[in-house]
Write an enzyme that holds these catalytic residues in place. Structure first.
Site, PDB file in Angstrom:
ATOM      1  N   ASN A   1      -4.159  -2.147 -18.822  1.00  0.00           N
ATOM      2  CA  ASN A   1      -4.314  -0.690 -18.905  1.00  0.00           C
ATOM      3  C   ASN A   1      -3.108   0.072 -18.361  1.00  0.00           C
ATOM      4  O   ASN A   1      -2.837   1.197 -18.791  1.00  0.00           O
ATOM      5  CB  ASN A   1      -5.582  -0.240 -18.174  1.00  0.00           C
ATOM      6  CG  ASN A   1      -6.745  -0.085 -19.144  1.00  0.00           C
ATOM      7  OD1 ASN A   1      -6.535   0.022 -20.361  1.00  0.00           O
ATOM      8  ND2 ASN A   1      -7.958  -0.064 -18.624  1.00  0.00           N
TER       9      ASN A   1
ATOM     10  N   PHE B   1     -11.159  -6.759 -16.593  1.00  0.00           N
ATOM     11  CA  PHE B   1      -9.830  -7.089 -16.069  1.00  0.00           C
ATOM     12  C   PHE B   1      -8.769  -6.075 -16.474  1.00  0.00           C
ATOM     13  O   PHE B   1      -7.596  -6.438 -16.680  1.00  0.00           O
ATOM     14  CB  PHE B   1      -9.393  -8.513 -16.498  1.00  0.00           C
ATOM     15  CG  PHE B   1     -10.541  -9.472 -16.643  1.00  0.00           C
ATOM     16  CD1 PHE B   1     -11.389  -9.710 -15.567  1.00  0.00           C
ATOM     17  CD2 PHE B   1     -10.805 -10.100 -17.844  1.00  0.00           C
ATOM     18  CE1 PHE B   1     -12.480 -10.559 -15.698  1.00  0.00           C
ATOM     19  CE2 PHE B   1     -11.892 -10.942 -17.990  1.00  0.00           C
ATOM     20  CZ  PHE B   1     -12.725 -11.179 -16.917  1.00  0.00           C
ATOM     21  N   CYS B   2      -9.163  -4.814 -16.604  1.00  0.00           N
ATOM     22  CA  CYS B   2      -8.229  -3.740 -16.992  1.00  0.00           C
ATOM     23  C   CYS B   2      -7.531  -4.065 -18.308  1.00  0.00           C
ATOM     24  O   CYS B   2      -6.389  -3.671 -18.528  1.00  0.00           O
ATOM     25  CB  CYS B   2      -7.170  -3.496 -15.917  1.00  0.00           C
ATOM     26  SG  CYS B   2      -7.833  -3.084 -14.323  1.00  0.00           S
ATOM     27  N   ASN B   3      -8.189  -4.841 -19.148  1.00  0.00           N
ATOM     28  CA  ASN B   3      -7.555  -5.270 -20.402  1.00  0.00           C
ATOM     29  C   ASN B   3      -8.552  -5.075 -21.541  1.00  0.00           C
ATOM     30  O   ASN B   3      -9.073  -6.045 -22.100  1.00  0.00           O
ATOM     31  CB  ASN B   3      -7.127  -6.737 -20.272  1.00  0.00           C
ATOM     32  CG  ASN B   3      -6.123  -7.124 -21.337  1.00  0.00           C
ATOM     33  OD1 ASN B   3      -6.225  -6.682 -22.473  1.00  0.00           O
ATOM     34  ND2 ASN B   3      -5.151  -7.946 -20.984  1.00  0.00           N
TER      35      ASN B   3
END
Ligand code: PLP
Length: 499
Positions: A146, A404-406
């Protein structure tokens, strides 16, 4: 505190013998076992199984001791001056800067190093300073973190076109044919930026490093997000020349936190346009004339006072990795990852149904030690990954769960469509991972989010076996049997019942 030092039942001598028979090269990494017993002894003393190296690596005792000794022996002032204590600090900061270049094989005539708070800070610097115009393109891959995705907001504000290059399913690798087409569509004379992760923090996929030169040959500047790659791989900046490289040092060697770096090619430095100035970034500024002249060096991008007491610990950490050898770490992680993948894939419920679904490659070919997965019950229903993480925690096993900020990698891996994702935003401010997970259950029992197991610096066979033993316990278990989770996740912050 209760300890959990029991030898895993699965980690019998015969299992280890079988493992060594399959991976004889693992024996060449025994230096790491010695370090685990000394520098990292706290892990086994406390019975901790650490499996979140992609979240952050672990520090050796001697790193902290060396840093403490340095701080205790010196008198260090704010570096923005020429007095003796300030100069002492500047010497350490500049020495570390030089060492960072050396570590990456980067020539001082080619690259500069900007110290930042973390990789996100480095990425934001590129985003806010890149000279996007309405004729520009920003090209991202679906599995960017992100903190890279966020660059699109700067690009959008300047009218640039934003494209995402898809990943192939199920291996989650970049669709290189599609990438070539997208790279070819840009006006090669424009200010175009291609940003991709050298290693995905979602799937562990290592994307080809030669994409850097390939994009540059088509007139693009390239940002290589190396945050998840560097802990177990060598990046040699005398072989490839990304325009920007982003780093978080704690991910490489655990300590210090709060220091990252942006490596910038000198030829790009002059093209960046900072949207503001701050203390430390200017050579000259006036209130009455309301004008300023930015510094002509990396100082132009280092806002305010650097984390000057922590920066010397970066050299200590890099030397620690050098003393072990990154290839040795990579070898160990590869052996353990391959074993873990194989063992997970054969796990079945009594009715023959698979227990585990792995997102991304199931071999160690061009992949690192990050494994993202979900567990399923005998009827193929997803087990709540938050509950699994919680139960792992009770065994002293540290995993990561969520997205996972993905988000993009998860969208592809879990088969979520654009319409699924748009539906989430109808929730307005109530949209978060948990409300989205519920929504996806209503829209055909899709999953959103997963568990992530990541191996690193001092992982060993017993860690892997403790995890496998834990997963095996879910054989024939249902959601009802494993109970409900007692915490909630909003964004990346955890809320426990009663907290
Ligand atoms: C690939 C990747 N890029 C960027 C980041 C951001 O790093 P930081 O949170 O240290 O800023 C991370 C963190 O997990 C990452 O894995």
């Amino acid at each position: 505190m209760a300890t959990n030092t029991a030898v895993p039942k699965r980690a019998t001598t015969s299992a280890f013998d079988e493992f060594l028979g399959r991976y004889p090269e693992y024996a060449e990494t025994d230096l790491l076992d010695q370090l685990r017993a000394t520098e990292y002894r706290r892990l086994d003393e406390q019975g901790q199984v650490y499996l979140d190296y992609t979240g952050g690596s672990l520090y050796a005792e001697s790193q902290v001791a060396q840093h403490l000794a340095l701080l205790q022996a010196g008198v260090f002032g704010n570096p923005h001056s020429t007095n003796p204590t300030s100069t002492a600090t500047t010497d350490h900061v500049e020495r570390t800067r030089k060492f960072v270049l050396e570590y990456f094989g980067a020539s001082a005539t080619e690259y500069i190093v900007v110290f930042t708070a973390n990789a996100s800070g480095a990425l934001k610097l590129v985003g806010e300073s890149f000279p996007f115009t309405p004729a520009s393109r920003l090209l991202l891959t679906f599995d960017n973190h992100n903190s890279v995705n966020g660059i699109r907001e700067f690009a959008r504000a300047k009218g640039a076109q934003i494209n995402y290059c898809p990943l192939r399913s199920p291996d989650l690798r970049i669709d290189v044919g599609r990438l070539d087409n997208l790279l070819g569509e840009a006006d090669s004379g424009g200010e175009n930026l291609f940003a991709y992760p050298a290693q995905s923090n979602f799937s562990g996929v290592k994307h080809p490093l030669d994409l850097v030169g390939r994009a540059q040959a088509k007139g693009w500047r390239v940002l290589l997000d190396a945050a998840a790659f560097l802990p177990t791989n060598r990046l040699n900046l005398s072989e490839i020349y990304p325009d920007f490289v982003t780093v978080s040092f704690y991910k490489m060697f655990g300590y210090p936190t709060g220091v990252g770096a942006l490596l910038i090619r000198k030829s790009d430095f002059g093209e960046l346009k900072r949207p503001w100035f701050a203390g430390g970034t200017v050579n000259f500024a006036s209130v009455q004339a309301q004008a300023h002249v930015l510094a002509h060096s990396e100082a132009a991008l280092e806002d305010g006072t650097l984390n000057y007491l922590s920066i010397p610990a970066v050299e200590i950490g890099l030397r620690h990795i050098q003393s072990i050898g990154i290839e040795r770490i990579a070898k160990r992680v590869r052996c353990l990852t391959e074993w873990m993948l194989e063992q997970l894939l054969v796990l079945r419920h009594s009715n023959g149904h698979h227990m585990v679904r792995i997102y991304g490659p199931t071999t160690t070919e061009a992949r690192g030690g990050t494994i993202t997965l979900n567990l399923y019950d005998p009827n193929g229903h997803l087990l709540d990954y938050r509950r699994v993480e919680e139960l792992a925690g009770k065994r002293g096993i540290s995993l990561r769960s969520g997205c996972f900020c993905n988000p993009g990698a998860g969208e592809i891996a879990e088969g979520l469509t654009e319409s699924d994702m748009r539906a989430a935003f109808v929730l307005g401010d109530d949209a978060n991972l948990m409300s989205f997970t519920r929504l996806m259950q209503d829209r055909g029992h899709k999953s959103a989010g997963a568990l992530r197991v990541s191996l690193g610096l001092v992982s060993n066979f017993a860690d892997v076996e403790r995890f496998l033993e834990f997963v095996t316990e879910f054989r024939d278990q249902t959601s009802l049997a494993i109970g409900a989770v007692t915490f909630d996740i909003e964004s990346c912050r955890i809320f426990r019942d009663g907290s």
